[in-house]
Design a protein around this motif. Sequence first.
Motif, PDB file in Angstrom:
ATOM      1  N   ARG A  83      -4.845  -4.937  -0.550  1.00 48.07           N
ATOM      2  CA  ARG A  83      -5.733  -5.179  -1.687  1.00 48.07           C
ATOM      3  C   ARG A  83      -5.015  -4.751  -2.958  1.00 48.07           C
ATOM      4  NH1 ARG A  83     -10.567  -2.734   0.421  1.00 48.07           N
ATOM      5  NH2 ARG A  83     -10.419  -4.487   1.859  1.00 48.07           N
ATOM      6  N   GLU A  84      -5.554  -5.119  -4.109  1.00 50.08           N
ATOM      7  CA  GLU A  84      -4.995  -4.688  -5.382  1.00 50.08           C
ATOM      8  C   GLU A  84      -6.122  -4.361  -6.343  1.00 50.08           C
ATOM      9  OE1 GLU A  84      -2.733  -7.721  -7.380  1.00 50.08           O
ATOM     10  OE2 GLU A  84      -4.102  -9.299  -6.707  1.00 50.08           O
ATOM     11  N   THR A  85      -5.817  -3.516  -7.310  1.00 48.29           N
ATOM     12  CA  THR A  85      -6.815  -3.187  -8.320  1.00 48.29           C
ATOM     13  C   THR A  85      -6.791  -4.212  -9.436  1.00 48.29           C
ATOM     14  OG1 THR A  85      -5.340  -1.856  -9.722  1.00 48.29           O
ATOM     15  CG2 THR A  85      -6.429  -0.743  -7.866  1.00 48.29           C
ATOM     16  N   ALA A  86      -7.840  -4.211 -10.219  1.00 47.12           N
ATOM     17  CA  ALA A  86      -7.819  -4.972 -11.461  1.00 47.12           C
ATOM     18  C   ALA A  86      -6.685  -4.445 -12.334  1.00 47.12           C
ATOM     19  CB  ALA A  86      -9.155  -4.832 -12.190  1.00 47.12           C
ATOM     20  N   GLY A 105      -2.042 -12.384   2.051  1.00 44.50           N
ATOM     21  CA  GLY A 105      -3.408 -12.806   1.807  1.00 44.50           C
ATOM     22  C   GLY A 105      -3.773 -12.976   0.346  1.00 44.50           C
ATOM     23  N   GLY A 106      -2.839 -13.447  -0.455  1.00 46.40           N
ATOM     24  CA  GLY A 106      -3.114 -13.665  -1.875  1.00 46.40           C
ATOM     25  C   GLY A 106      -2.860 -12.460  -2.755  1.00 46.40           C
ATOM     26  N   VAL A 107      -2.490 -11.319  -2.161  1.00 47.66           N
ATOM     27  CA  VAL A 107      -2.133 -10.125  -2.929  1.00 47.66           C
ATOM     28  C   VAL A 107      -0.618 -10.011  -2.950  1.00 47.66           C
ATOM     29  CG1 VAL A 107      -2.346  -7.614  -3.108  1.00 47.66           C
ATOM     30  CG2 VAL A 107      -4.260  -8.975  -2.224  1.00 47.66           C
ATOM     31  N   LEU A 128      -2.968  -1.456  -2.737  1.00 45.42           N
ATOM     32  CA  LEU A 128      -3.501  -0.615  -1.668  1.00 45.42           C
ATOM     33  C   LEU A 128      -2.957  -1.120  -0.338  1.00 45.42           C
ATOM     34  CD1 LEU A 128      -5.599  -0.480  -4.094  1.00 45.42           C
ATOM     35  CD2 LEU A 128      -7.315   0.045  -2.356  1.00 45.42           C
ATOM     36  N   LEU A 129      -2.540  -0.189   0.528  1.00 44.82           N
ATOM     37  CA  LEU A 129      -2.061  -0.583   1.840  1.00 44.82           C
ATOM     38  C   LEU A 129      -2.463   0.465   2.870  1.00 44.82           C
ATOM     39  CD1 LEU A 129       1.657   0.294   2.299  1.00 44.82           C
ATOM     40  CD2 LEU A 129       0.637   0.475   0.050  1.00 44.82           C
ATOM     41  N   SER A 130      -2.417   0.067   4.117  1.00 40.73           N
ATOM     42  CA  SER A 130      -2.808   0.925   5.226  1.00 40.73           C
ATOM     43  C   SER A 130      -1.649   1.829   5.623  1.00 40.73           C
ATOM     44  CB  SER A 130      -3.229   0.067   6.420  1.00 40.73           C
ATOM     45  OG  SER A 130      -3.308   0.839   7.598  1.00 40.73           O
ATOM     46  N   TRP A 131      -1.882   3.150   5.638  1.00 41.75           N
ATOM     47  CA  TRP A 131      -0.824   4.051   6.093  1.00 41.75           C
ATOM     48  C   TRP A 131      -0.532   3.825   7.580  1.00 41.75           C
ATOM     49  CZ3 TRP A 131       3.146   6.374   4.376  1.00 41.75           C
ATOM     50  CH2 TRP A 131       3.829   7.278   5.195  1.00 41.75           C
TER      51      TRP A 131
END
Length: 352
Positions: free
Chosen positions: A38-41, A296-298, A339-342
């Motif tokens: 995911r990513e932030t604004a 996924g687009g990020v 954001l990524l999964s550790w």
Amino acid sequence: MRIPTARILAPTLLALLTAACATRQAPPSATVSVPAVRETAAVDSLRDAADDPAIWRDARRPERSLIVATDKQDGLYVYGLDGKIRGFLRAGRVNNVDLRGDVVINGAPSVLVAASDRTERTDGKIALFALNTETAALTALGRFPAQVTEAYGFCLYRRAADRALFAFVVGKDGTISQLSIDVAGPTPKVAVVRQMKLATQSEGCVADDRTGQLYVAEEDVGLWRFSAAPDGGDGREAFFKVDGQRLVADAEGLAILPRGRDGGYLVASSQGDSAYAVWNLRDGAYRGRFRIVASGGVDGTSDTDGIEIAAGDFGPDFPGGLMVAQDGDNSPQAQNFKLLSWRAVEKALDLR
């Protein structure tokens, strides 16, 4: 932050780092890929603006955890795990940020957010804030002198024995100030209790609350380990040098993923080749490196400044811990954070 002018290291310093780190270096390994989830604004400010994140974990409702991150031209953002902006406070030129939960602020348990403040370039300060985790609102508690010329790096340290709170501010010139922080009463009490000095430009730092050790990145030289104790003096140990293979200048953000009493991992942003290097905390062994790639687009990350990692469950997308990394090139938008999964990092590097 990338500095275009090369700096020449003294031969004695290079010899020290090479000797001290030789036993920890493993042969270079391939750089593995870990997908961004995911990513932030994006931040509002253009050019070099987004810099450093901190993570607050909601233990009862992990999906409601928050990310506090700097726009070093304007202030502090508060994001949800969905990447959407939950709050913003215009707080000046705050560069690096850290936080601690369960801190008594003016008589009540709260979350303390603190940042290096370089609004006045010749008079570095720290800025303190209280975070309302229900509303995602930040309340300013004041700005306090740090006795550094220009405040860059920043990290908090909570001493295990008595939970006393300290901050480390890393000046652009390599000066490191340690400050005591007491926010229990109506007026915060902040005082410089110790200073150290590295030879050249430094920024990233992280303290291990469990072991009382402080790690600082000297950008073109390498990683140093100090005692985090206020009476620890100026002694330091060379932890790992910038070698152009595992760690490529600039050495930037640092983060710790704790395991047990003294284990886990130290992660550093290898900004020069947009990667991240990992070491065991217990013995200093190098464990590998990874890049954050598009999924996924990020998009992935590049030229990363600040990073943060938090252990624990953060919901179905981050069940084994959360890593947040600044993205230096989020074109065509302004900079943001990924954001990524550790758990994905552990799997890719076979850390378990």
